[in-house]
Design a protein around this motif. Sequence first.
Motif, PDB file in Angstrom:
ATOM      1  N   UNK A   1      72.614  12.253  35.008  1.00 50.50           N
ATOM      2  CA  UNK A   1      73.337  11.969  33.768  1.00 50.50           C
ATOM      3  C   UNK A   1      72.770  10.693  33.160  1.00 50.50           C
ATOM      4  N   UNK A   2      72.921  10.496  31.842  1.00 49.90           N
ATOM      5  CA  UNK A   2      72.465   9.255  31.227  1.00 49.90           C
ATOM      6  C   UNK A   2      73.234   8.045  31.748  1.00 49.90           C
ATOM      7  N   UNK A   3      72.615   6.894  31.680  1.00 48.03           N
ATOM      8  CA  UNK A   3      73.243   5.641  32.113  1.00 48.03           C
ATOM      9  C   UNK A   3      74.520   5.382  31.330  1.00 48.03           C
ATOM     10  N   UNK A   4      74.510   5.676  30.023  1.00 49.55           N
ATOM     11  CA  UNK A   4      75.709   5.457  29.209  1.00 49.55           C
ATOM     12  C   UNK A   4      76.862   6.328  29.696  1.00 49.55           C
ATOM     13  N   UNK A   5      76.573   7.566  30.114  1.00 44.41           N
ATOM     14  CA  UNK A   5      77.623   8.445  30.638  1.00 44.41           C
ATOM     15  C   UNK A   5      78.158   7.925  31.969  1.00 44.41           C
ATOM     16  N   UNK A   6      77.254   7.373  32.778  1.00 42.07           N
ATOM     17  CA  UNK A   6      77.684   6.785  34.044  1.00 42.07           C
ATOM     18  C   UNK A   6      78.680   5.661  33.801  1.00 42.07           C
ATOM     19  N   UNK A   7      78.349   4.780  32.850  1.00 46.32           N
ATOM     20  CA  UNK A   7      79.243   3.658  32.532  1.00 46.32           C
ATOM     21  C   UNK A   7      80.591   4.166  32.029  1.00 46.32           C
ATOM     22  N   UNK A   8      80.565   5.211  31.194  1.00 49.30           N
ATOM     23  CA  UNK A   8      81.806   5.779  30.677  1.00 49.30           C
ATOM     24  C   UNK A   8      82.651   6.368  31.802  1.00 49.30           C
ATOM     25  N   UNK A   9      82.026   7.100  32.707  1.00 47.24           N
ATOM     26  CA  UNK A   9      82.772   7.721  33.801  1.00 47.24           C
ATOM     27  C   UNK A   9      83.351   6.680  34.752  1.00 47.24           C
ATOM     28  N   UNK A  10      82.679   5.528  34.858  1.00 46.29           N
ATOM     29  CA  UNK A  10      83.233   4.441  35.675  1.00 46.29           C
ATOM     30  C   UNK A  10      84.504   3.907  35.032  1.00 46.29           C
ATOM     31  N   UNK A  11      84.485   3.698  33.706  1.00 48.08           N
ATOM     32  CA  UNK A  11      85.685   3.207  33.013  1.00 48.08           C
ATOM     33  C   UNK A  11      86.819   4.235  33.061  1.00 48.08           C
ATOM     34  N   UNK A  12      86.456   5.515  33.176  1.00 47.22           N
ATOM     35  CA  UNK A  12      87.457   6.576  33.259  1.00 47.22           C
ATOM     36  C   UNK A  12      87.938   6.812  34.688  1.00 47.22           C
ATOM     37  N   UNK A  13      87.368   6.057  35.634  1.00 47.20           N
ATOM     38  CA  UNK A  13      87.777   6.201  37.020  1.00 47.20           C
ATOM     39  C   UNK A  13      87.185   7.397  37.727  1.00 47.20           C
ATOM     40  N   UNK A  14      86.166   7.999  37.142  1.00 49.56           N
ATOM     41  CA  UNK A  14      85.562   9.194  37.733  1.00 49.56           C
ATOM     42  C   UNK A  14      84.415   8.862  38.678  1.00 49.56           C
ATOM     43  N   UNK A  15      83.891   7.647  38.582  1.00 50.91           N
ATOM     44  CA  UNK A  15      82.781   7.249  39.453  1.00 50.91           C
ATOM     45  C   UNK A  15      83.019   5.843  39.967  1.00 50.91           C
TER      46      UNK A  15
END
Length: 429
Positions: free
Chosen positions: A333-347
Amino acid sequence: MSDIKKMYTSILGDNFPSEMTISFGDQKLVYRKRTWGIKMEDGSVAERGIRYGENPDQEAALYELVNGNLTLGGCKFIEPGNGLVSAIPVEDMLQVGKHPGKINLTDVDNGLNIIKYLADKPAAVILKHNNPCGAATSSTLADAYNKANRCDRIAAFGGAVIMNRSVDNDTARMMSANYLEVVCAPDFEEGSLEILAARKNLRVIQMSAIDRLADFENFRFVDFKSLIDGGIIAQQSAVNSIRSIADLQPATATRKDVSYKCDREPTQREVDDMIFGWAVEHGVTSNSVLYIKDGCTVGIGTGEQDRVGVAEIAVHKAYIKYADILCFDEHKIPYADLCLEITQGKRDLADKEAIDAKVQEDRANLPGSVMISDAFFPFRDGADVGIDQGCTAILQAGGSMRDYDIINACNEADPKVAMMFTGQRSFKH
């Protein structure tokens, strides 16, 4: 929303004349408007020119030089019969998708403008908004494309790819995994078009003249710039005169009767990257600074107003793009998606921290790179940006009043940095 989206698929009317003549005193050049028989959604075939201009509300037309020869001041300009983008026949539009607009064609044209200097090896250039976002040469076309794409996977989304070898199935599979607007190559091996057909809106253009693109190295054309008052500035097109180490000049300067020169000579690998980087530079909007490593772009800074700023932007982009490709390799996944999923508690935050640490450890792959500047450094701060990131050699135009200071910066570096001058500026506006 549907009405807004429709403007990008609509075809404007074309009120430009079928023929255009430009007179230079008693010499005339005749141009003919290009149209193609485009298959419409209902199955009918309609004669169409380019879809639209830079924006969907701008009519536009493409013209091919069909008659006349022009010589001005001893400069002989390109003659009819050498058409590239302006001469694409409908049968070479192997897959039309949405038939091309002005931006698609100018991206292909600037890709040809770069790749004409890279004929010796398989090469791929990916462009977006008429600037390269990745360029590479390699022993195979698939590897060249893969390296160019990994330079800036983010910007390559929706880009135009221009290649100088026949597209094989391996390369086609790599391209079909991405969203691209245009693929242009001299030929396509059996099976490759079927692979690319999975992307229905992709424009696939065969241009056999790419095989003789090196002939265009020394062709000049008349370069026009229109002004808002209707006026026109005309100039000769630029020619890249840096084609081998013999064309480079040693970095030397004299100030107050004191002579300065770089202590270290570039290695053969650094010279090769200088020649490659200057070829890419020929198609980059100025002010620009590039970082090149092993025949591949690492960071590309374009169109900035000051030179130290664009050197910093190229570094900043290198770090962002390196983080993204590491993330994509590891997590798909893109780095931006990784950061988003971290803020969403998914990663887990640790996933991002591991990537960030690796980027800092590798310094975005900048150590060992060659810094390319399309003009001289007015102050040493621009060169210091690259030196601080670990670049080992610099190529620049030379001719600054402070060349001595940039030479000092190279000699003061630990380890010392090599530098060569081109004696040629490569501005592109």
